[in-house]
Design an enzyme around this catalytic site. Structure first.
Site, PDB file in Angstrom:
ATOM      1  N   GLU A  27      -4.193   6.225 -13.813  1.00 56.46           N
ATOM      2  CA  GLU A  27      -5.275   6.889 -14.528  1.00 56.46           C
ATOM      3  C   GLU A  27      -5.041   8.394 -14.464  1.00 56.46           C
ATOM      4  O   GLU A  27      -4.423   8.905 -13.524  1.00 56.46           O
ATOM      5  CB  GLU A  27      -6.614   6.533 -13.877  1.00 56.46           C
ATOM      6  N   ASN A  72     -12.225   5.318 -15.256  1.00 50.34           N
ATOM      7  CA  ASN A  72     -13.345   6.126 -15.714  1.00 50.34           C
ATOM      8  C   ASN A  72     -12.921   7.160 -16.745  1.00 50.34           C
ATOM      9  O   ASN A  72     -13.689   7.503 -17.648  1.00 50.34           O
ATOM     10  CB  ASN A  72     -13.998   6.836 -14.517  1.00 50.34           C
ATOM     11  N   ASN A 172     -14.151   0.236 -19.779  1.00 51.70           N
ATOM     12  CA  ASN A 172     -13.982   0.218 -18.329  1.00 51.70           C
ATOM     13  C   ASN A 172     -15.330   0.361 -17.632  1.00 51.70           C
ATOM     14  O   ASN A 172     -16.101   1.277 -17.946  1.00 51.70           O
ATOM     15  CB  ASN A 172     -13.082   1.386 -17.897  1.00 51.70           C
ATOM     16  N   GLU A 173     -15.632  -0.573 -16.743  1.00 53.72           N
ATOM     17  CA  GLU A 173     -16.794  -0.490 -15.847  1.00 53.72           C
ATOM     18  C   GLU A 173     -18.065  -0.060 -16.579  1.00 53.72           C
ATOM     19  O   GLU A 173     -18.797   0.820 -16.133  1.00 53.72           O
ATOM     20  CB  GLU A 173     -16.497   0.465 -14.691  1.00 53.72           C
ATOM     21  N   TYR A 244     -12.792  -2.879  -4.269  1.00 56.00           N
ATOM     22  CA  TYR A 244     -12.196  -1.976  -3.282  1.00 56.00           C
ATOM     23  C   TYR A 244     -12.752  -2.316  -1.907  1.00 56.00           C
ATOM     24  O   TYR A 244     -13.917  -2.703  -1.773  1.00 56.00           O
ATOM     25  CB  TYR A 244     -12.487  -0.524  -3.641  1.00 56.00           C
ATOM     26  N   GLU A 292      -8.401  -3.763 -10.990  1.00 54.52           N
ATOM     27  CA  GLU A 292      -8.468  -2.700  -9.988  1.00 54.52           C
ATOM     28  C   GLU A 292      -8.740  -3.348  -8.639  1.00 54.52           C
ATOM     29  O   GLU A 292      -9.785  -3.972  -8.454  1.00 54.52           O
ATOM     30  CB  GLU A 292      -9.552  -1.663 -10.303  1.00 54.52           C
TER      31      GLU A 292
END
Length: 513
Positions: A27, A72, A172-173, A244, A292
């Protein structure tokens, strides 16, 4: 000395191992791109400005595919900023990571770099501040050979052949309040569905990933995933997972068992997808893109994610009106214990190989990464480099459903957990197998017996173990080879039984042939 037993039978197959399982992620964040993979003027830089020392390490790591450009970052990214003459590209504010984006590396440059490292490029489109038309245009630019204004623009920019990108991420997210364009599940799902339909109309061969919950601790999980899939199930091939993991408040026992947390997360996402499959009376089975995953120490150095999601950068480095270029963000230095956990997470991914057919260790260079660089200086392997590289090299063919008999221990976060975790892989064509094992005991070596009779082999080609008397030991610029895997001399066979001793807090890979 504690004992454990692993039973392996090649008839009990979980699923074929897709090489995308050993993917990674870059990223435009911190030093992942600039002074990470790209540094003109570096002693090893090639004619495009890419660091050859990093290229060599990425090849050694065995990364099969790389997700790009976010993350992000992508929710505010204007993809056209990264094409055309470099001297004409705009400098933009990177709102996701409060820094300046120079756009010196864009689609053309990154595609060239992935070719150099031998990885597949997987691309995320902006569904935060952009919409379907923008996604269609970048797909046309990337994948249509010639004849249209947009494809001819790519040719004019120096790329005659189409990029041929197969894997596309729909945002994304998008359930995260930190995300530009964050929206309720219904709104995102409608946008994702119409974008997916449009992309397939342009290129029927694309594989599409809907944005699932950004973390299993989100209050929206798993309801977000259910809602999104009720709109998009017929349109997409994957639902994404992000996870994570970190040691909290000195709770090493729970940290070493993070694989249990990943297993439960995946089982819930799979159950949610299969519920929607049943609801729709569909014949299609949806796969999972765990795009991720890694160990990431968010608690002290960065504002918490997702508990307090207004910032993701180091507050002691970026303050006020400062918008730096390539700040040092999230440059975790990993320990032996972290490497053992990463090895355990790879075991969990292989254990779900029938449904997890794409995964991206986040990230690849500098930012929570297995590779670290110094501007103008060296590049080196973090501890987490080794379990990934060995698993990628050895895990071929199919993942097997093994049975582990082991003592258990109590954890604060996961309840009762087995001291030993394991998975096996089998490549019938090559006549090779591999066993991957974790010893979660903090005090005891564990002797494991593995019945190889059903595999039809008794030859141990190699056994490598990650362990150290100091489980906090790390590789640094000053001592880049402090921690490495070493041959495990205890591996031996008697008849069809393999015996191996696993040190306390260790990860081991055994190659059989």
């Amino acid at each position: 000395m504690t004992n454990a037993r692993v039973n392996i039978d090649p008839q009990f197959v979980v699923g074929a191992i897709n090489r995308r399982l050993f993917g990674s992620f870059i990223e435009h964040m911190g030093r992942a791109v600039y002074t990470g993979i790209y540094e003109p003027g570096h002693p090893t830089a090639d004619d495009e400005g890419f660091r050859r020392d990093v290229i060599d390490l990425v090849r050694e790591l065995g990364v099969s595919a790389i997700r790009y450009p976010g993350g992000n970052f992508v929710s505010g990214f204007q993809w056209k900023d990264g094409i055309g003459p470099r001297e004409q590209r705009p400098r933009r504010l990177n709102l996701a990571w409060r820094s300046i984006e120079t756009n010196q590396v864009g689609l053309h440059e990154f595609a060239s770099w992935t070719e150099k490292v031998g990885s597949e490029l997987m691309y995320a489109v902006n569904l935060g501040t952009a919409d379907t038309a923008d996604a269609l245009e970048v797909l046309e630019y990337a994948n249509i050979e010639k004849g249209s204004t947009v494809s001819e623009q790519r040719i004019a920019n120096g790329r005659t052949d189409a990029f041929g990108i197969r894997m596309w991420y729909l945002g994304n997210e998008m359930d995260g309040p930190w995300q530009l364009g964050h929206s309720p599940a219904d709104d995102y799902a409608k946008k994702a569905s119409r974008t997916a339909k449009a992309l397939r109309q342009l290129d029927p061969e694309v594989e599409l990933v809907a944005s699932g919950s950004s973390h299993p601790t989100m209050a929206t999980f798993p309801e977000w995933d259910r809602t999104v899939l009720e709109y998009t199930y017929d349109d997409v091939d994957y639902i994404s997972c992000h996870g994570y993991y970190e040691e909290k408040a000195g709770d090493l026992g729970s940290f070493l068992a993070c694989g249990v947390k990943m297993d439960r997360y995946l089982d819930t996402v799979i159950a949610t997808a299969d519920y929607v499959k049943a609801l729709k009376r569909s014949d299609k089975t949806l796969n999972i893109s765990f795009d991720e995953w890694n160990v990431w120490y968010l608690g002290d150095n960065l504002r918490s994610f997702p508990r307090q999601a207004d910032r993701f950068y180091r507050t002691d480095e970026i303050e006020g009106n400062d918008w730096p270029e390539t700040p040092r963000l999230a440059e975790d230095v990993y320990s032996v214990a972290d490497a053992v956990v990463v090895g355990g997470l790879l075991i969990s991914l292989l254990r779900h190989a029938d449904r997890v057919t794409s995964a991206s260790m986040s990230m690849l260079v500098n930012v929570i990464a297995p590779i670290t660089t110094e501007p103008g200086g060296a590049a080196w392997r973090q501890t987490t480099f080794y379990p990934f590289a060995l698993t990628s090299a050895l895990a071929h063919g199919v993942a097997l459903d093994v049975r582990v008999e082991s003592d258990h221990y109590e954890t604060d976060e996961h309840g009762s957990v087995a001291l030993v975790d394991a998975v096996a892989t089998h490549d019938a064509d090559a006549g090779r197998s591999a066993v991957f094992l974790v010893n979660r005991s903090q005090s005891d070596d564990i002797t494991v017996t593995i019945d190889l009779a059903a595999l039809g082999t008794t030859t141990v080609l190699d056994a490598q173990t990650m362990a150290d008397d100091d489980i906090s030991a790390r590789n640094t610029r000053e001592d880049p080879d402090r921690v490495r895997p070493s041959r495990n001399p205890s591996a031996s066979t008697a008849g069809s039984v393999l015996t191996i001793t696993l040190p306390a807090v260790s990860w081991t890979a055994v190659s059989l042939g």
